[in-house]
Write an enzyme that holds these catalytic residues in place. Structure first.
Site, short mmCIF file in Angstrom:
data_model
loop_
_atom_site.label_atom_id
_atom_site.label_comp_id
_atom_site.label_asym_id
_atom_site.label_seq_id
_atom_site.Cartn_x
_atom_site.Cartn_y
_atom_site.Cartn_z
N CYS A 108 0.84 -1.21 0.00
CA CYS A 108 0.00 0.00 0.00
C CYS A 108 0.87 1.26 0.00
O CYS A 108 1.70 1.47 0.89
CB CYS A 108 -0.92 -0.02 1.22
SG CYS A 108 -1.81 1.51 1.45
N ASP B 133 -1.44 16.14 -2.13
CA ASP B 133 -1.66 15.17 -3.20
C ASP B 133 -0.62 15.41 -4.30
O ASP B 133 -0.32 16.54 -4.67
CB ASP B 133 -3.08 15.31 -3.77
CG ASP B 133 -3.48 14.11 -4.60
OD1 ASP B 133 -4.36 13.36 -4.16
OD2 ASP B 133 -2.91 13.91 -5.70
N HIS C 23 -4.10 1.00 8.39
CA HIS C 23 -4.62 0.65 7.07
C HIS C 23 -6.03 0.05 7.16
O HIS C 23 -6.24 -0.95 7.82
CB HIS C 23 -3.70 -0.38 6.40
CG HIS C 23 -4.18 -0.77 5.04
ND1 HIS C 23 -3.71 -0.20 3.89
CD2 HIS C 23 -5.12 -1.67 4.65
CE1 HIS C 23 -4.34 -0.73 2.85
NE2 HIS C 23 -5.20 -1.64 3.29
N ASN D 108 -13.54 8.89 -1.71
CA ASN D 108 -13.93 7.93 -2.73
C ASN D 108 -13.93 6.53 -2.13
O ASN D 108 -12.98 6.14 -1.45
CB ASN D 108 -12.97 8.00 -3.92
CG ASN D 108 -13.11 9.30 -4.69
OD1 ASN D 108 -14.20 9.82 -4.82
ND2 ASN D 108 -12.00 9.83 -5.17
N HIS E 187 -6.53 2.54 0.78
CA HIS E 187 -6.26 2.97 2.16
C HIS E 187 -7.11 4.22 2.34
O HIS E 187 -6.91 5.21 1.62
CB HIS E 187 -4.75 3.28 2.30
CG HIS E 187 -4.30 3.66 3.68
ND1 HIS E 187 -3.20 3.08 4.29
CD2 HIS E 187 -4.76 4.59 4.55
CE1 HIS E 187 -3.01 3.63 5.48
NE2 HIS E 187 -3.95 4.56 5.66
N HIS F 149 -8.82 7.55 2.62
CA HIS F 149 -8.24 8.90 2.61
C HIS F 149 -9.32 9.92 2.35
O HIS F 149 -10.23 9.70 1.57
CB HIS F 149 -7.12 9.02 1.57
CG HIS F 149 -7.47 8.48 0.22
ND1 HIS F 149 -7.46 7.12 -0.05
CD2 HIS F 149 -7.84 9.10 -0.92
CE1 HIS F 149 -7.81 6.93 -1.30
NE2 HIS F 149 -8.06 8.11 -1.87
N HIS G 169 -9.96 13.46 0.75
CA HIS G 169 -9.44 14.54 -0.09
C HIS G 169 -9.91 15.86 0.50
O HIS G 169 -11.10 16.03 0.81
CB HIS G 169 -9.99 14.44 -1.51
CG HIS G 169 -9.52 13.25 -2.28
ND1 HIS G 169 -8.44 13.28 -3.13
CD2 HIS G 169 -9.99 11.98 -2.33
CE1 HIS G 169 -8.27 12.09 -3.68
NE2 HIS G 169 -9.19 11.28 -3.22
P1 5GP Z 1 -8.35 8.14 -4.95
O1 5GP Z 1 -8.41 8.19 -6.45
O2 5GP Z 1 -7.99 6.76 -4.44
O3 5GP Z 1 -9.56 8.71 -4.27
O4 5GP Z 1 -7.19 9.12 -4.53
C1 5GP Z 1 -5.86 8.75 -4.49
C2 5GP Z 1 -5.05 10.01 -4.55
O5 5GP Z 1 -3.74 9.71 -4.14
C3 5GP Z 1 -4.96 10.62 -5.95
O6 5GP Z 1 -5.48 11.94 -5.92
C4 5GP Z 1 -3.47 10.57 -6.26
O7 5GP Z 1 -3.02 11.71 -6.96
C5 5GP Z 1 -2.83 10.47 -4.88
N1 5GP Z 1 -1.58 9.76 -4.86
C6 5GP Z 1 -1.31 8.55 -5.42
N2 5GP Z 1 -0.04 8.18 -5.16
C7 5GP Z 1 0.51 9.17 -4.42
C8 5GP Z 1 1.81 9.37 -3.85
O8 5GP Z 1 2.72 8.54 -3.97
N3 5GP Z 1 2.00 10.52 -3.15
C9 5GP Z 1 1.02 11.45 -3.00
N4 5GP Z 1 1.33 12.54 -2.30
N5 5GP Z 1 -0.22 11.29 -3.51
C10 5GP Z 1 -0.47 10.18 -4.22
ZN ZN Z 2 -2.33 1.28 3.65
#
Ligand code: 5GP
Ligand code: ZN
Length: 112
Positions: free
Chosen positions: A4, A30, A46, A86, A97, A99, A101
């Site tokens: 992860c 992000d 996690h 999401n 994991h 999160h 936003h």
């Molecule tokens: P999801 O699409 O799962 O709701 O959001 C995942 C978010 O994690 C995306 O906005 C993506 O840009 C961000 N993200 C993915 N990998 C990384 C990373 O390695 N570092 C950071 N800071 N953000 C990440």
């Molecule tokens: Zn995780």
């Protein structure tokens, strides 16, 4: 969780631009911001979705929301912001994991 990305960020194995950290949550920028200010808040533990909340995790998320409310002005979000979580495939959850936003820094549109 070994593979992860966000667990690796928690462990410091992948660098991140942190804006807040305590013993149970981490907030960082992000990597592909969708808005001028785009932060991610994660629990250090996690789990993937709110379907996995028990009382302890729910209380942690409550404290996390309280923290966002308290710190948002210091993050440049004093004019308002949007919180998005999401959940699963059709919502486009790409990191399994949980999160939150935190989106803002500019006027946001909300369209059907
Ligand atoms: P999801 O699409 O799962 O709701 O959001 C995942 C978010 O994690 C995306 O906005 C993506 O840009 C961000 N993200 C993915 N990998 C990384 C990373 O390695 N570092 C950071 N800071 N953000 C990440
Ligand atoms: Zn995780």
């Amino acid at each position: 969780m070994e593979d992860c990305i966000f667990c690796k960020i928690v462990k410091g194995e992948i660098p991140s631009a942190k804006v807040y950290e305590d013993d149970e949550i981490l907030v960082f920028k992000d990597i592909e911001p969708l808005t001028k200010i785009h932060l991610l808040l994660i629990p250090k533990e996690h789990f993937k979705t709110v379907a996995e909340l028990d009382g302890k995790r729910a209380a942690l998320l409550g404290r996390a929301l309280q923290k966002i409310g308290a710190l948002a002005p210091a993050w440049g979000l004093e004019k308002g912001y949007r919180l998005v979580i999401n959940q699963g495939e059709e919502a486009g959850q790409s990191v399994p994991h949980l999160h939150i936003h935190i989106l803002g820094g500019e006027p946001l549109r909300w369209e059907k």
